[in-house]
Structure formats: structure tokens, C-alpha cells
Write a protein that holds these residues in place. Structure first.
Motif, PDB file in Angstrom:
ATOM      1  N   MET A 164      41.857 -15.030  26.871  1.00 31.54           N
ATOM      2  CA  MET A 164      41.800 -14.802  28.320  1.00 31.54           C
ATOM      3  C   MET A 164      42.087 -16.098  29.059  1.00 31.54           C
ATOM      4  O   MET A 164      41.554 -17.149  28.717  1.00 31.54           O
ATOM      5  N   ILE A 165      42.908 -15.979  30.099  1.00 33.30           N
ATOM      6  CA  ILE A 165      43.211 -17.117  30.967  1.00 33.30           C
ATOM      7  C   ILE A 165      42.635 -16.829  32.341  1.00 33.30           C
ATOM      8  O   ILE A 165      42.820 -15.736  32.890  1.00 33.30           O
ATOM      9  N   ASP A 166      41.951 -17.779  32.891  1.00 39.39           N
ATOM     10  CA  ASP A 166      41.338 -17.627  34.207  1.00 39.39           C
ATOM     11  C   ASP A 166      42.408 -17.381  35.264  1.00 39.39           C
ATOM     12  O   ASP A 166      43.354 -18.157  35.405  1.00 39.39           O
ATOM     13  N   ALA A 167      42.273 -16.283  36.000  1.00 38.91           N
ATOM     14  CA  ALA A 167      43.192 -15.965  37.094  1.00 38.91           C
ATOM     15  C   ALA A 167      42.461 -15.981  38.435  1.00 38.91           C
ATOM     16  O   ALA A 167      42.889 -15.358  39.398  1.00 38.91           O
ATOM     17  N   ARG A 168      41.346 -16.698  38.473  1.00 35.77           N
ATOM     18  CA  ARG A 168      40.510 -16.888  39.669  1.00 35.77           C
ATOM     19  C   ARG A 168      39.634 -15.663  39.937  1.00 35.77           C
ATOM     20  O   ARG A 168      39.927 -14.563  39.508  1.00 35.77           O
ATOM     21  N   ARG A 169      38.558 -15.916  40.651  1.00 38.22           N
ATOM     22  CA  ARG A 169      37.506 -14.925  40.899  1.00 38.22           C
ATOM     23  C   ARG A 169      37.097 -14.308  39.560  1.00 38.22           C
ATOM     24  O   ARG A 169      36.877 -15.007  38.599  1.00 38.22           O
ATOM     25  N   MET A 170      36.958 -12.986  39.494  1.00 41.88           N
ATOM     26  CA  MET A 170      36.575 -12.356  38.233  1.00 41.88           C
ATOM     27  C   MET A 170      37.783 -11.743  37.523  1.00 41.88           C
ATOM     28  O   MET A 170      37.639 -10.851  36.687  1.00 41.88           O
ATOM     29  N   GLU A 171      38.966 -12.204  37.848  1.00 37.24           N
ATOM     30  CA  GLU A 171      40.182 -11.697  37.230  1.00 37.24           C
ATOM     31  C   GLU A 171      40.651 -12.639  36.133  1.00 37.24           C
ATOM     32  O   GLU A 171      40.488 -13.863  36.219  1.00 37.24           O
ATOM     33  N   VAL A 172      41.237 -12.056  35.092  1.00 39.85           N
ATOM     34  CA  VAL A 172      41.795 -12.837  33.989  1.00 39.85           C
ATOM     35  C   VAL A 172      43.156 -12.264  33.613  1.00 39.85           C
ATOM     36  O   VAL A 172      43.477 -11.113  33.930  1.00 39.85           O
ATOM     37  N   TYR A 173      43.960 -13.087  32.909  1.00 41.35           N
ATOM     38  CA  TYR A 173      45.129 -12.595  32.204  1.00 41.35           C
ATOM     39  C   TYR A 173      44.702 -12.461  30.744  1.00 41.35           C
ATOM     40  O   TYR A 173      44.194 -13.426  30.155  1.00 41.35           O
ATOM     41  N   SER A 174      44.890 -11.301  30.153  1.00 39.84           N
ATOM     42  CA  SER A 174      44.396 -11.107  28.792  1.00 39.84           C
ATOM     43  C   SER A 174      45.329 -10.225  27.985  1.00 39.84           C
ATOM     44  O   SER A 174      46.204  -9.531  28.514  1.00 39.84           O
ATOM     45  N   ALA A 175      45.124 -10.267  26.671  1.00 37.39           N
ATOM     46  CA  ALA A 175      45.785  -9.368  25.729  1.00 37.39           C
ATOM     47  C   ALA A 175      44.831  -9.184  24.564  1.00 37.39           C
ATOM     48  O   ALA A 175      43.857  -9.929  24.426  1.00 37.39           O
ATOM     49  N   VAL A 176      45.099  -8.192  23.737  1.00 37.97           N
ATOM     50  CA  VAL A 176      44.251  -7.931  22.574  1.00 37.97           C
ATOM     51  C   VAL A 176      45.111  -8.001  21.318  1.00 37.97           C
ATOM     52  O   VAL A 176      46.162  -7.348  21.238  1.00 37.97           O
TER      53      VAL A 176
END
Length: 241
Positions: A127-139
Motif C-alpha cells: 500500500m502506498i499512502d494517497a493521503r487521508r484514509m486513501e491508499v494505492y494498493s494491489a493484492v
């Protein structure tokens, strides 16, 4: 023998490394010999310090730019400004030296870094921080298969239950650290854990060597970073009249 300059500018602090591979290419997660590495010491200094870091890395390795066979750059998602600086620098070096460009996704990079620490985990979720409670993610499954595509998402309780129900999960990246209390609440299976990692240029070495061996190069004229979301500049509000 391939000598590759590795550049990661996807996070607040950048890193640069030079790898050399003798013989056949390495599998994802393995690494050729790292000849030199330089890591930024101050956040968000890519635009001013990246090229001096490249020069220092070459000096440490006892090389000149003409000794490079390719440049590999992290393509995102991540910091908009960092990605723009890293990709433009990498493309400029490739054009000037007449060498190919290799690009590796930042979440794939975090997966490769986390893999040696996965233990009995069934999935790795970078997960990469995308600010606030949003992230960029993959599984990713442990064999490196991306079982769920990269996307921006708001982290809420239960969002990864599908994967947690199959067994332990390893979360990693600054986005995971930010959401620790939601991802690993009290009472969670202790095998499910968060591994604190930031993207590292030297961790690209194995996949960069494999891409070089397979000639998986980017088109210098058209390649752009993978921003995932459109960048919107926020200016302070002011009265026009």
C-alpha cells in the motif's frame, strides 16, 4: 553482463543504485550485485538532489555514464512530483546515452521487497499512502501473481476480509502503516502483520535484469509515469475583486 542504473522517486525520500548481472537474469525478488547505492536524506528533494545522487552513485561504483547498459525507474503509483522527476531524469539519461529504459511498478517493487519476510502468509498487500484514509494498493499471491488489480481505495474495516479468510496476510508500505489500526485490529491472527517498508531502488535489480534479458523496454517518446489518479493542483482561495 548488464550494468543498470536504478532510480526510485515514488516516495518522499528517493534512492538510486547501480546493479550488475553476470549470466542469466534473476527471478522477481532476487538481486544481482549492487555496485553502489545512494539514498536521499531529506523528504521531497528529488528535483534538486536526484542528478547529484546519480553522479555520486556512479563515482562510488567507479563508473562513468557510458558504462551503463540501461536505466530502470519506478513508474508508480506514488508521489506525483517524485514520479515526474524520476521518469523525466531516466528518459533524459537514456536519450543522451542511447540506452534502453526499463520501468517497474512501485507496488510490484514493494512486493519484491516484502517477499523474503512473508513466512506463511498467503497474500502480500502493498500500500502506498494517497493521503487521508486513501491508499494505492494491489493484492499479490506468494508466487507473484497479482490477484487483484492496482487501484485507489479508502481503507475501511473488512475491506480485505476475502483475503484474510484464506490465511495470514502481510501488509506493507507507508499506506499500511497509516492504516495499522484498521488492518490489524486487536485480536487479529498474529501471523497477519504489517511490514514497514519504503520503495528501494536496489530492490528493482532482479526484475530490471530480467526485463533487460527479455528486452522489455519502454518507448522513450511515449512513456509516462503511472499516476493512477489525475493530479489536481490545490491553490489557496482568494478573492478576485
Amino acid at each position: 553482463m548488464a550494468t543498470i542504473l536504478l532510480i526510485d522517486t515514488s516516495a518522499d525520500v528517493f534512492s538510486v543504485a547501480i546493479s550488475r548481472l553476470d549470466g542469466p537474469s534473476c527471478a522477481l525478488g532476487d538481486s544481482p550485485v549492487i555496485l553502489a547505492e545512494v539514498t536521499g536524506t531529506e523528504p521531497r528533494t528529488q528535483s534538486a538532489m536526484l542528478m547529484p545522487a546519480v553522479d555520486e552513485c556512479l563515482r562510488k561504483a567507479g563508473l562513468s555514464p557510458k558504462d551503463l547498459d540501461a536505466v530502470c525507474v519506478s513508474k508508480g503509483p506514488g508521489s506525483y512530483t517524485g514520479l515526474r522527476v524520476g521518469v523525466s531524469t531516466a528518459k533524459g539519461l537514456c536519450m543522451g546515452l542511447g540506452i534502453p529504459l526499463i520501468a517497474i511498478g512501485t507496488l510490484e517493487l514493494l512486493f519484491a521487497q516484502a517477499l523474503p519476510e512473508a513466512g506463511n502468509c498467503k497474500y502480500i498487500i502493498p500500500m502506498i499512502d494517497a493521503r487521508r484514509m486513501e491508499v494505492y494498493s494491489a493484492v499479490f499471491s506468494i508466487d507473484g501473481t497479482m490477484v487483484r488489480e492496482i487501484r485507489p481505495e479508502i481503507v475501511e474495516p473488512g475491506i480485505y476480509d476475502e483475503y484474510l479468510s484464506a490465511g495470514p496476510v502481510l501488509f506493507t508500505g507507508d499506506g499500511a502503516l497509516k492504516c495499522r489500526d484498521i488492518l490489524v485490529p486487536e485480536g487479529t491472527d498474529p501471523s497477519t502483520r504489517i511490514l514497514p517498508l519504503n520503495p528501494s531502488a536496489k530492490a528493482m535489480a532482479g526484475e530490471a535484469a530480467k526485463a533487460f534479458d527479455e528486452k522489455r523496454f519502454e518507448d522513450l517518446a511515449y512513456f509516462e509515469p503511472f499516476y493512477l489518479k489525475d493530479f489536481v493542483a490545490k491553490l489557496p482561495s482568494r478573492k478576485l475583486f
